[in-house]
Design a protein around this motif. Structure first.
Motif, mmCIF file in Angstrom:
data_model
loop_
_atom_site.group_PDB
_atom_site.id
_atom_site.type_symbol
_atom_site.label_atom_id
_atom_site.label_comp_id
_atom_site.label_asym_id
_atom_site.label_seq_id
_atom_site.Cartn_x
_atom_site.Cartn_y
_atom_site.Cartn_z
ATOM 1 N N UNK A 196 0.705 -1.087 -0.014
ATOM 2 C CA UNK A 196 -0.098 0.137 -0.115
ATOM 3 C C UNK A 196 0.926 1.205 -0.037
ATOM 4 N N UNK A 197 0.536 2.273 -0.843
ATOM 5 C CA UNK A 197 1.240 3.537 -0.724
ATOM 6 C C UNK A 197 0.274 4.805 -0.375
ATOM 7 N N UNK A 198 0.826 5.655 0.252
ATOM 8 C CA UNK A 198 0.255 6.771 0.817
ATOM 9 C C UNK A 198 0.900 7.899 0.263
ATOM 10 N N UNK A 199 0.311 8.636 -0.433
ATOM 11 C CA UNK A 199 1.101 9.776 -1.145
ATOM 12 C C UNK A 199 1.155 11.041 -0.138
ATOM 13 N N UNK A 200 2.427 11.576 0.014
ATOM 14 C CA UNK A 200 2.675 12.966 1.010
ATOM 15 C C UNK A 200 3.301 13.848 0.261
ATOM 16 N N UNK A 201 3.297 15.160 0.670
ATOM 17 C CA UNK A 201 3.758 16.265 -0.157
ATOM 18 C C UNK A 201 5.109 17.132 0.696
ATOM 19 N N UNK A 202 5.775 17.296 0.319
ATOM 20 C CA UNK A 202 7.092 17.971 0.941
ATOM 21 C C UNK A 202 6.981 19.407 0.954
ATOM 22 N N UNK A 203 7.797 20.297 1.619
ATOM 23 C CA UNK A 203 7.322 21.569 1.834
ATOM 24 C C UNK A 203 8.057 22.191 0.307
ATOM 25 N N UNK A 204 8.654 21.721 -0.637
ATOM 26 C CA UNK A 204 9.015 22.436 -1.953
ATOM 27 C C UNK A 204 7.926 21.921 -2.897
ATOM 28 N N UNK A 205 6.918 21.352 -2.384
ATOM 29 C CA UNK A 205 5.639 21.043 -3.262
ATOM 30 C C UNK A 205 6.069 19.652 -4.032
ATOM 31 N N UNK A 206 7.172 18.863 -3.845
ATOM 32 C CA UNK A 206 7.327 17.750 -4.544
ATOM 33 C C UNK A 206 6.571 16.752 -3.758
#
Length: 379
Positions: A196-206
């Motif tokens: 299973x994969x949970x998408x996250x976002x970094x502070x540089x929007x990547x």
């Protein structure tokens, strides 16, 4: 060692610079940040880079690549870094592709690397399990069974892990968490049962991903390199990726400096250009020296890795530590010299500070690499 570009490398730089100037802008980063689409990067732009042959630069011609080296790849990445271009270069070409190139079987390489070079395959390296880079702190287990291995555990900060079609997974086949020995790399389909994969976002929007492996089965032919010796591959991959990431960081460093100097020359206060203030002159001069020092170590490290020099790992850590410090400095100085406008979304300079914070931590921050350098020197 010469730190001057060859005629062919200058041509590559000019081509990359023209492409980035005409095709890329910070506004594209804003759009990706606001839209947050499923892919996380511009597919058309990625395909255009594949058409230019950039994705295959470090791979041999027999596998659909260009048969060049990190010195050439670093030239392209520096230009992409100037516009903070969001792409799967780090995850696909350097980490995933680098692992396959370093330890993949002939069958694995022939199946995947030509697809990577053509832009039709995205990869990701799933190794990190702690908040900060700690390459041997691996608790994910790979238990042998009659048909292969069963993977159980979790990974964090898997760059582009939510969109990759194949994953290179580091799991422990023996030993305890923190041991260098006992780690093995596996090639895993991203759609495998139990993953299973949970998408996250970094502070540089990547984007990145957290992964969970709940009894994911892989065959014996999924192993990269030698069982229990995966750290040997990880060290090579991390060294090369850290140096290449430093080249991208150099592009951001240079661009932040250039933009800020241009601003100092046009912004007026008390009826004069603020660039005439002695205090700002001194800070800009110090910043310039740091930029040039970073450029030198990046060029030296990329060439040392291409030539497989005996001190290449030490240089890789020196390079990443220097680039991390200089990019942090560039983000802070850029913001401060722009003043209050520097932290607004309308002004581009703030995006360089955010990218600096993320890339500083990826593959180890300055403290990690200075400690690693000391350890390498001790032995």
């Amino acid at each position: 060692m010469s730190l001057i570009l060859t005629d062919e490398q200058e041509l590559l730089r000019d081509t990359a610079r023209d492409f980035v100037r005409s095709k890329c802008s910070i506004d594209q980063l804003r759009q990706l940040r606001d839209q947050r689409d499923d892919l996380g990067h511009d597919a058309k732009l990625w395909n255009e880079m594949a058409g230019l042959g950039w994705l295959g630069i470090p791979f041999p011609e027999s596998l659909g690549g260009a048969g060049l080296g990190l010195a050439e790849l670093g030239i392209v990445l520096e230009e992409l870094g100037r516009r903070l271009v969001v792409s799967p270069f780090l995850s696909t070409v350097l980490l995933g592709g680098g692992a396959l190139l370093a330890g993949g079987t002939d069958a694995q390489q022939r199946e995947i690397l030509p697809e990577v070079s053509e832009g039709r395959m995205l990869l990701a390296l799933a190794a990190q399990e702690t908040p900060r880079h700690d390459p041997y702190a691996i608790a994910t287990r790979a238990t042998a069974d009659a048909d292969g291995f069963v993977l159980s555990g979790s990974k964090t900060l898997v760059v582009d892990g939510a969109v990759a079609q194949r994953l290179i997974v580091a799991a422990r086949t023996s030993g305890a968490v923190g041991d260098r020995d006992g780690v093995t790399l596996f090639l895993v389909d991203a759609n495998a049962a139990g993953l299973s994969r949970e998408r996250t976002f970094l502070i540089d929007s990547r984007s990145a991903a957290n992964l969970e492996f709940a009894g994911v089965r892989v065959g014996a032919d999924a192993v990269l390199g030698v069982v229990d010796r995966g750290a040997d591959l990880l060290d090579v991959v991390h060294d090369r990726a850290a140096a290449a990431l430093s080249a991208e960081m150099l592009g951001g460093i240079q661009e932040a400096f250039d933009r800020t100097v241009a601003y100092l020359k046009q912004r007026e206060q008390f009826g004069v250009k603020i660039g005439s203030f002695q205090g700002l002159k001194h800070r800009a001069a110090r910043w310039f020296c740091e930029v040039e020092l970073t450029r030198s170590i990046v060029l030296q490290t990329l060439r040392a890795l291409d030539d497989a020099q005996s001190n290449a790992s030490e240089l890789a850590s020196t390079c990443k530590a220097r680039a991390s410090d200089t990019f942090r400095l560039s983000g802070e100085e850029g913001i401060q010299m722009h003043g209050g406008i520097g932290v607004t979304d309308e002004e581009d300079i703030g995006f360089f500070m955010k990218r600096a914070r993320v890339s500083e931590l990826l593959l180890g921050d300055a403290a990690f690499h200075r400690n690693r350098f000391a350890t390498l020197r001790a032995f």
